[in-house]
Design an enzyme around this catalytic site. Structure first.
Site, PDB file in Angstrom:
ATOM      1  N   GLU A  17       3.252  67.074  25.412  1.00 59.71           N
ATOM      2  CA  GLU A  17       3.451  67.535  26.828  1.00 59.71           C
ATOM      3  C   GLU A  17       4.776  68.056  26.879  1.00 59.71           C
ATOM      4  OE1 GLU A  17       1.638  65.372  29.740  1.00 59.71           O
ATOM      5  OE2 GLU A  17       3.394  64.799  30.757  1.00 59.71           O
ATOM      6  N   TYR A  49       1.944  69.456  36.228  1.00 62.21           N
ATOM      7  CA  TYR A  49       1.636  70.525  37.625  1.00 62.21           C
ATOM      8  C   TYR A  49       2.338  69.841  38.802  1.00 62.21           C
ATOM      9  CZ  TYR A  49      -0.978  73.497  40.616  1.00 62.21           C
ATOM     10  OH  TYR A  49      -1.676  74.472  41.642  1.00 62.21           O
ATOM     11  N   HIS A  76      -2.539  70.622  33.702  1.00 61.43           N
ATOM     12  CA  HIS A  76      -2.624  69.346  34.691  1.00 61.43           C
ATOM     13  C   HIS A  76      -2.824  70.167  35.960  1.00 61.43           C
ATOM     14  CE1 HIS A  76      -0.553  66.177  32.447  1.00 61.43           C
ATOM     15  NE2 HIS A  76      -1.081  66.910  31.792  1.00 61.43           N
ATOM     16  N   ASP A 108       0.890  62.709  43.911  1.00 60.42           N
ATOM     17  CA  ASP A 108       1.544  61.758  44.729  1.00 60.42           C
ATOM     18  C   ASP A 108       2.275  62.702  46.020  1.00 60.42           C
ATOM     19  OD1 ASP A 108       1.274  59.445  43.775  1.00 60.42           O
ATOM     20  OD2 ASP A 108       2.820  59.887  42.330  1.00 60.42           O
ATOM     21  N   ALA A 123      -8.482  61.320  42.723  1.00 62.22           N
ATOM     22  CA  ALA A 123      -8.776  62.456  41.697  1.00 62.22           C
ATOM     23  C   ALA A 123     -10.210  62.845  41.459  1.00 62.22           C
ATOM     24  CB  ALA A 123      -8.136  62.024  40.495  1.00 62.22           C
ATOM     25  N   HIS A 147      -2.781  51.186  38.231  1.00 58.27           N
ATOM     26  CA  HIS A 147      -2.055  52.184  39.259  1.00 58.27           C
ATOM     27  C   HIS A 147      -1.169  51.311  40.122  1.00 58.27           C
ATOM     28  CE1 HIS A 147      -1.389  55.095  42.348  1.00 58.27           C
ATOM     29  NE2 HIS A 147      -1.482  55.957  41.434  1.00 58.27           N
ATOM     30  N   LYS A 163     -14.504  57.655  38.572  1.00 54.37           N
ATOM     31  CA  LYS A 163     -13.794  59.023  38.076  1.00 54.37           C
ATOM     32  C   LYS A 163     -14.410  59.566  36.778  1.00 54.37           C
ATOM     33  CE  LYS A 163      -9.073  58.903  37.003  1.00 54.37           C
ATOM     34  NZ  LYS A 163      -7.837  58.966  37.461  1.00 54.37           N
TER      35      LYS A 163
END
Ligand code: FAD
Length: 286
Positions: A17, A49, A76, A108, A123, A147, A163
């Site tokens: 990443e 992102y 992203h 966020d 999402a 989460h 999701k």
């Protein structure tokens, strides 16, 4: 190439990443780091992102440079501050630049911003939008330690199922430092009917800034072994880097040994760290 096709392959994969610059001053050096990581020919590279959308053009630029190297990028994309029109414009640009994979995230609200998106709450709403736009392989995030906004792990997994049912073809996990947490989580999500591939995200912790950030994350379990490593080497940058890379390598070997085929490394724009991990795994990943 679509990440879903990479994951169908029976061989072991390793991906890295990078995050885009926040300002134009750091653009060239960050792009250079991303391209050095691309030279390692990972199976794919993710580009993060900014949740406020402010770094979106940099995400696109970094992805475009990765496409040119022949390495598969995944961009992203966050929706917390966006709307359908902006998301469609962004998807059009990604498609024009040859990006075929999107990690769909809520994000966020950045500090100081109060206005949430009217079009997207979770999402999963973004996943639906990307799916209706068409042409992308869509991934999503998941949280082996739950989460932080979720009441409990059961509820979080039920939400994750929504999701995935919206069109996620694979999931990438939040970092974790104890593989047992991942193995338990996989058992629970499979039991809940989530069958898509899950790519564990591994963070090599190599410096004091990262350690501080990780300790501030609510809910992340730090095993004794990890705490002892930080206590012993945290004040010696070179030793901490070596120990952090060794810890991450050991985690990855254990994941592969237990049947996990794809691992994603949060390489944080550090080509040397990515390279050392890849070298450590040279004969395993083939
Ligand atoms: P969601 O999937 O929407 O989940 C957020 C919360 O809402 C959870 O508690 C979930 O249980 C709940 N929820 C979800 N769906 C429903 C529903 N239908 N009904 C009720 N509750 C629901 N942030 C960035 O800004 N940029 C990045 O590039 C970035 N990359 C990331 C990559 C990975 C692999 C991970 C794990 C995180 C990343 N993040 C990134 C951070 C992420 O944006 C935050 O963790 C954010 O708080 C949640 O995003 P999400 O996409 O997981 O949200």
């Amino acid at each position: 190439m679509k990440i879903s096709d990479i994951l169908k392959n029976d061989r072991i994969s390793l991906s890295f990443e990078v995050f885009p610059p926040k300002t134009s001053e750091t653009y060239e050096s960050i792009k250079k780091s991303a391209l050095e990581i691309a030279k390692l020919s990972p199976d794919f590279m993710s580009v993060t992102y900014g949740a406020g959308g402010t770094t979106g053009s940099y995400t696109l630029d970094v992805c475009e440079s990765i496409v040119k190297t022949g390495v598969t990028p995944i961009a992203h994309l966050t929706c917390v501050c966006s709307d359908k029109n902006k998301i469609r414009e962004t998807l059009t640009s990604f498609k024009e630049k040859g990006v075929e994979n999107i990690l769909a995230l809520r994000g966020d609200l950045p500090q100081g911003m109060t206005e949430k998106s009217l079009d997207f709450t979770h999402a999963s709403d973004l996943v639906e939008e990307i799916k209706s736009f068409g042409g992308f392989c869509i991934g999503g995030a998941c949280y082996p330690e739950t989460h932080p906004e979720s009441e409990n792990s059961k509820q979080d997994i039920l939400n994750l199922k929504k999701k995935v049912d919206s069109g996620c073809e694979f999931l990438t996990t939040q970092m974790f430092f104890d593989n047992h947490i991942l193995f338990n989580y996989l058992y629970k999500i499979r039991e809940a009917g989530i069958t898509v591939p899950v790519i564990p995200g591994i963070m090599p912790v190599t410096n004091a800034v990262q350690i501080k950030r990780i300790c501030s994350l609510s809910g992340t379990i730090l095993p004794r072994k990890f705490i002892r490593m930080v206590d012993r080497f945290g004040n010696n940058p070179a030793a901490m880097k070596q120990a952090g890379i060794a810890y991450a390598t050991e985690q990855i070997v254990d994941l592969y040994a237990n049947g996990i085929k794809a691992v994603h490394v949060y390489s944080m724009n550090k080509p040397d760290v990515a390279e050392k991990i890849q070298t450590n795994l040279k004969d395993i990943i083939g």
